[in-house]
Design an enzyme around this catalytic site. Structure first.
Site, PDB file in Angstrom:
ATOM      1  N   HIS A  13      53.048  44.268  44.398  1.00 40.53           N
ATOM      2  CA  HIS A  13      52.513  45.388  45.326  1.00 40.53           C
ATOM      3  C   HIS A  13      53.133  46.608  44.983  1.00 40.53           C
ATOM      4  O   HIS A  13      54.422  46.302  44.189  1.00 40.53           O
ATOM      5  CB  HIS A  13      52.358  45.362  46.698  1.00 40.53           C
ATOM      6  CG  HIS A  13      51.277  44.157  46.943  1.00 40.53           C
ATOM      7  ND1 HIS A  13      50.160  44.205  47.084  1.00 40.53           N
ATOM      8  CD2 HIS A  13      51.662  43.282  48.161  1.00 40.53           C
ATOM      9  CE1 HIS A  13      49.410  43.335  47.807  1.00 40.53           C
ATOM     10  NE2 HIS A  13      50.372  42.416  48.310  1.00 40.53           N
ATOM     11  N   CYS A  61      50.081  48.925  42.749  1.00 33.52           N
ATOM     12  CA  CYS A  61      49.485  49.919  43.075  1.00 33.52           C
ATOM     13  C   CYS A  61      50.588  51.326  43.337  1.00 33.52           C
ATOM     14  O   CYS A  61      51.673  50.848  43.275  1.00 33.52           O
ATOM     15  CB  CYS A  61      48.795  49.888  44.476  1.00 33.52           C
ATOM     16  SG  CYS A  61      47.125  48.801  44.254  1.00 33.52           S
TER      17      CYS A  61
END
Length: 393
Positions: free
Chosen positions: A231, A280
């Site tokens: 992430h 992300c």
């Protein structure tokens, strides 16, 4: 001209009777495998065109056909299912609906063939470069190409970090194990020994990159790859201990370059360093992270010899700043699948920047991406020469 996925679906739905079409819609709502389509959405469907459009928007062009075939067979419409299989392709993996796609990594299939089974890497190989091509390109443009050491004399290393399991169970990156498998396979096919880590904190990621930079093998290498998947936020990669109450477990992207620059990693001086990051960088639709730093000034390293502190890097991020990167919960990310597929098929003749352009081009395709908007992008490129991988040589 070949028909699109939508057109194949329209033909199939037009051939269904009223009762069959009703059964199809009901089954679509009740679909247990993955997720279905909400009843409220189907109530707005007026005809076969609307239904085909909804299927493609929900499951993407790659996934809509196998889902349709699955439901047709479940309601006993075996003949239409067989025709759709024959006309639109039966080898596609069954995709999940938008509800089963998480906003941190993407997917479809490593091109259709690569998503068929867990042992695809035993059946497929990177297209090998011919000695004739290598000799010709070096003869024509050798002064503009990075030197590639002979296979018998080199020791190539690649670093692969993949964070899957987080303290916050809701952040588990389902499907990321496929990315790890696919990327490790590619790197080995390109003759890199893979140094692999899984589920690291920010502190451990920093240590892993620093330890990698110190490896003696780099002196006998001609290049390296660093792949990090997790992430992320705009300029940082999240460690596995990251939570709302512990937001400090982040590894700044900038530190990857600092650890591998000329000062900290002299073994890779004047050698290509390829950085691939799947994470992300924000909450908007699409995703990547980029460096905000100004170019470093040259620094003196030894005697009167001045060299550039940061040079010979090229990075491909999974999406643009402030945006999301999509991941399929079974097949892995759009980004990794496209990187592997492009390098597998084109590295024998294209240099790295052209390979990255081909990857980026894939994200333009609405046929492949459906309604998922994501754009990979190059970042912090400082390659003064062309880097050819010459796979097999």
């Amino acid at each position: 001209m070949a028909k699109s996925t939508k057109e194949h679906l329209e033909d199939t739905f037009n051939d269904l009777g009223t009762d069959e079409l009703k059964s199809f819609k009901n089954k679509l709502c009740d679909r247990k495998k993955g997720a279905g389509i909400r009843k409220a959405q189907l109530q707005k469907v007026a005809d076969a065109i609307d239904l085909a459009d909804l299927m493609v928007r929900t499951f993407t062009s790659t996934g809509a056909v196998p889902v349709a075939i699955e439901i047709l067979e479940a309601i006993g419409c075996n003949e239409p299912a067989a025709e759709l299989k024959e006309n639109a392709g039966h080898g596609l993996p069954v995709a999940q609906s938008r509800g089963d796609v998480v906003d941190y990594g993407a997917s479809q299939g490593l091109k259709v063939e690569l998503a068929l089974s867990d042992d695809w890497h035993e059946q497929l190989h990177v297209v090998l470069c011919s000695q004739q091509f290598k000799n010709q390109i070096i003869k024509e443009n050798g002064h503009e190409i990075y030197k590639v050491k002979e296979k018998y004399a080199r020791k190539r290393l690649a670093l692969l970090i993949n964070n899957i399991d987080f303290d916050d169970k809701a952040m588990t990156r389902r499907g990321a194990d496929k990315d790890e498998q696919n990327m490790e396979w590619l790197l080995k096919e390109l003759d890199y020994q893979v140094v692999k880590y899984r589920n690291l904190s920010a502190k451990d990621m920093e240590k892993a990159v620093m330890d990698f930079a110190r490896r003696e093998e780099h002196a006998h290498s001609d290049s390296t790859f660093v792949v990090i998947m997790s992430h992320g936020k705009r300029d940082a990669i999240l460690g596995v201990h990251y939570t709302a109450s512990n937001p400090s477990d982040t590894f700044p992207v900038d530190n990857v370059y600092r650890c591998l620059n000329t000062e900290k990693c002299p073994g890779l001086r004047d050698k290509p360093k390829v950085i691939l990051i799947q994470a992300c960088r924000g909450g908007e639709s699409g995703r990547l992270w980029a460096s905000d730093g100004e170019p470093d000034e040259p620094v003196e390293i030894e005697g009167d010899d001045f060299v550039h502190k940061e040079k010979d890097f090229i990075s491909l991020m999974s999406c643009t700043p402030d945006t999301k990167s999509y991941r399929h919960v079974e097949n892995g990310t759009f980004y990794v699948q496209n990187v592997v597929d492009v390098l597998m098929k084109h590295a024998h003749k294209d240099h790295i920047e052209e390979l990255f352009r081909k990857v980026i081009q894939r994200f333009e395709s609405t046929e492949m991406m459906g309604s998922y908007k994501q754009m990979a992008c190059k970042d912090r490129a400082s390659l003064p020469k062309l880097f050819y991988l010459f796979p097999g040589l």
